[in-house]
Enzyme design. Structure first.
Site, short mmCIF file in Angstrom:
data_model
loop_
_atom_site.label_atom_id
_atom_site.label_comp_id
_atom_site.label_asym_id
_atom_site.label_seq_id
_atom_site.Cartn_x
_atom_site.Cartn_y
_atom_site.Cartn_z
N LYS A 1 0.86 -1.18 0.00
CA LYS A 1 0.00 0.00 0.00
C LYS A 1 0.90 1.23 0.00
CE LYS A 1 -1.42 2.87 2.91
NZ LYS A 1 -1.53 4.11 2.10
N GLU B 1 10.80 0.60 10.04
CA GLU B 1 11.74 1.70 9.98
C GLU B 1 10.95 2.95 10.31
OE1 GLU B 1 13.33 5.01 7.72
OE2 GLU B 1 13.39 3.37 6.27
N CYS C 1 13.99 10.49 6.49
CA CYS C 1 14.04 9.97 7.85
C CYS C 1 15.44 10.02 8.45
CB CYS C 1 13.51 8.53 7.89
SG CYS C 1 14.33 7.45 6.71
N GLU D 1 11.24 15.48 15.44
CA GLU D 1 11.63 15.39 14.04
C GLU D 1 10.96 16.51 13.24
OE1 GLU D 1 12.10 11.81 10.75
OE2 GLU D 1 10.41 11.75 12.13
#
Length: 463
Positions: free
Chosen positions: A157, A232, A266, A366
């Site tokens: 997906k 991850e 990331c 982040e």
């Protein structure tokens, strides 16, 4: 009538294409098809699986320009970056095409002469993957290639923002001769499709790249059927610039790490920790170089930094900058933007913030945008303590020409990926993954095949 997902160009806000959101019945049927295809694909010999992966790789390379253009249109990243991502995506297919032929077992010396002990490896079954919007090609092939090489079937997906790249890659896989039931995609909203994936007893493994929050939910929901999981998750990468660092190298590599894909990666640099003796000189060099980066539409060949993906991301970036300024940060460059909330495009100029403090949101959360705070430190111990002070442990970077400093930092930083004088450490043949709340498992390298394999032990007696 099925719902449609609108895929828009984040550089203009214009509609690119509408794609069909699959229904529960369609997704369930796709899962069943993948499960039923597993028997034949898992028994396909490794050399044939390898050959088909190589054909898929060739097909992608022949369509490289088209795939890169699709990627730039739906993600906003500069076309040069999209072209590089196609190469990066293909590198995983090429690597695992070879590893398919190296799934060795072993014979273990028995504890008695009347026995033989044999260990073999076999694929886990149907794998479901959920991929992010920021690297729509590479994050898909990084999961699909080892899965198919191991003999698993695969259903993915893609992110709602960037499904078109994945759809094109799957189409090319089918054209390469990989059976339709072996590799499939489904489109839909994440919570809806994710729940169908985790609830299905036919899916044996979930592979996810995305936020820590969503990863935790997928882990929780996978527990009921004891699925294997690879995650991850979020990152908050520190960059440590030691007193003896080559400043020009550190500037170049920091920019490479931070501003690729407009800071929406990331593993990109998120916190810059610079020794106090060189902080002013380094900050000036960095700001001078960052000012030269050109912001614009990714299709413009002169563009270095494209748009941020959507309003939610833009608002978070603006909130972090405002919070930092209120708490004493100083703008060294950037802090300008061009946005149109009605049309839906958001550009943020690459921004460097000096005099950052640990109480600022940008030092704890982040960012996922082209903003980088700088904080000075006195000792390596202090730098390590700051670097390790968050729940994240995906990537870290440091710059030093002293081997003692380098070894110390490598041994004390709690991160799964570390770049020493290197702002771009990712490679298909190396294990990629994080520590702490940044994930479980590794992708790439020999380690990247392990999550898709079961170990079977056979003891033969009465010989």
């Amino acid at each position: 009538m099925s719902e449609m997902i609108e895929v828009k160009n984040p550089a203009t806000g214009e509609l690119i294409q509408k794609v069909k959101a699959h229904t529960e019945e369609e997704i369930t049927r796709a899962i069943r098809k993948g499960h039923e295809s597993f028997s034949a694909w898992s028994k396909t010999n490794a050399h044939e699986r390898s050959r088909l992966l190589r054909v898929w790789s060739d097909r992608i390379q022949k369509n490289k320009e088209n795939i890169a253009r699709i990627m730039t249109l739906e993600s906003g990243k500069p076309l040069t970056e999209s072209l590089a991502e196609v190469d990066y995506a293909v590198s995983y297919i090429d690597w695992y095409a070879e590893e398919a032929k190296r799934l060795y077992g072993r014979t273990i010396p028995a504890h008695t002469g009347s026995k033989r002990i044999i260990v073999t490896r076999q694929p886990v079954g149907l794998v479901a993957a959920i991929t992010p919007w920021n690297f729509p090609a590479a994050m898909m092939t990084r999961k699909a290639a080892p899965a198919l090489a191991a003999g698993c079937t695969f259903i993915v997906k893609p992110a709602e923002e960037t499904p078109l790249t994945t759809m094109e890659l799957v189409k090319l896989a089918h054209e390469a001769g990989i059976p339709e039931g072996v590799i499939q995609y489904v489109n839909g909203l994440g919570p809806f499709v994710g729940k169908l994936f985790t609830d299905s007893p036919l899916i044996q493994k979930i592979s996810f790249t995305g936020s820590t929050e969503v990863g935790k939910l997928l882990m929780k929901n996978s527990a009921a059927t004891v699925k294997r999981i690879s995650m991850e998750l979020g990152g908050h990468a520190p960059v440590i610039v030691a007193e003896d660092a080559d400043l020009d190298l550190a500037v170049r590599q920091t920019i490479l790490s931070k501003f690729r894909n407009a800071g929406q990666t990331c593993i990109c640099a998120n916190r810059l920790l610079v020794h106090e003796s060189i902080a002013e000189a380094f900050s000036q060099k960095l700001a001078d170089s960052v000012r030269k980066l050109k912001v614009g539409n990714g299709l413009n060949p002169e563009t270095d930094v494209g748009p941020v993906i959507n309003k939610k991301s833009f608002d978070k970036i603006m909130e972090q900058i405002e919070d930092a300024l209120q708490k004493g940060a100083r703008v060294l460059c950037g802090n300008t933007y061009q946005a149109d909330r009605e049309k839906g495009y958001f550009f943020v100029a690459p921004t460097i913030l000096g005099q950052a403090g640990l109480d600022m949101k940008i030092m704890q959360e982040e960012t996922f945008g082209p903003v980088l705070p700088i904080l000075s430190f006195k000792s390596l111990e202090e730098a390590v303590e700051i670097a390790n002070s968050t729940p994240y442990g995906l990537a870290a970077y440091f710059f030093t020409n002293d081997y003692r400093t380098g070894i110390y930092l490598n041994e004390h930083l709690d991160f799964g990926i570390i770049g020493w004088n290197d702002g771009a450490p990712s490679a298909a043949h190396a294990p990629f993954g994080g520590m702490k709340e940044s994930g479980i498992g590794r992708e790439g390298g020999l380690e990247g095949m392990e999550p898709y394999l079961e170990t079977k032990y056979l003891s033969i007696g009465n010989l």
